[in-house]
Design a protein around this motif. Structure first.
Motif, short mmCIF file in Angstrom:
data_model
loop_
_atom_site.label_atom_id
_atom_site.label_comp_id
_atom_site.label_asym_id
_atom_site.label_seq_id
_atom_site.Cartn_x
_atom_site.Cartn_y
_atom_site.Cartn_z
N VAL A 1 0.85 -1.19 0.00
CA VAL A 1 0.00 0.00 0.00
C VAL A 1 0.89 1.24 0.00
O VAL A 1 1.83 1.35 0.79
N HIS A 2 0.56 2.16 -0.88
CA HIS A 2 1.35 3.38 -1.05
C HIS A 2 0.47 4.58 -0.74
O HIS A 2 -0.67 4.65 -1.20
N TRP A 3 1.02 5.53 0.02
CA TRP A 3 0.26 6.69 0.46
C TRP A 3 0.82 7.98 -0.09
O TRP A 3 2.03 8.12 -0.26
N GLY A 4 -0.08 8.92 -0.34
CA GLY A 4 0.33 10.27 -0.68
C GLY A 4 0.62 11.07 0.58
O GLY A 4 0.46 10.58 1.70
N GLN A 5 1.02 12.33 0.38
CA GLN A 5 1.36 13.19 1.49
C GLN A 5 0.14 13.84 2.15
O GLN A 5 0.24 14.36 3.26
N GLY A 6 -0.98 13.80 1.46
CA GLY A 6 -2.20 14.37 2.00
C GLY A 6 -2.49 15.75 1.43
O GLY A 6 -1.58 16.50 1.08
N THR A 7 -3.78 16.07 1.36
CA THR A 7 -4.22 17.40 0.95
C THR A 7 -5.28 17.87 1.94
O THR A 7 -6.18 17.11 2.31
N GLN A 8 -5.14 19.11 2.38
CA GLN A 8 -6.01 19.63 3.44
C GLN A 8 -7.34 20.10 2.88
O GLN A 8 -7.38 20.84 1.88
#
Length: 113
Positions: free
Chosen positions: A101-108
């Motif tokens: 599983v690969h995750w992004g850094q996130g967006t607020q």
């Protein structure tokens, strides 16, 4: 190398809409989707979608959010309507490949009342 990059977050008033996008690269991805995490809360499921188009939603967003994807572009979208202040969180995209599983850094996403 697998990369996952989100975009589309921002500030919106309650009742408004936002569309998040996420592009994954470096592999083929069976399941993609979104989780979110608000301050001092656990990460929770928002929506997932398989390469065949099967979807799953968290209870708090059912009927308001829609997840979709373009397999050829390894891109997943999250259309968020009727936003509420409690939807305020950091939204993370994930992409599931044979490597894991690969995750992004996130967006607020911030929803004002």
């Amino acid at each position: 190398q697998v990369q996952v990059v989100e975009s589309g977050g921002g500030l919106v008033q309650a009742g408004g809409s936002l569309r998040l996008s996420c592009v994954a690269s470096g592999s083929r991805f069976e399941t993609m989707g979104w989780y979110r995490q608000a301050p001092e809360k656990a990460r929770e499921l928002v929506a997932t979608i398989t390469s065949g188009g099967s979807t799953n939603y968290g209870n708090s967003v059912k009927g308001r959010f829609t997840v979709s994807r373009e397999n050829a572009r390894n891109t997943v979208y999250l259309q968020m309507n009727s936003l509420k202040p409690e939807d305020t969180a950091l939204y993370y995209c994930f992409a599931n490949s044979y490597l894991g599983v690969h995750w992004g850094q996130g967006t607020q996403v911030t929803v004002s009342s």
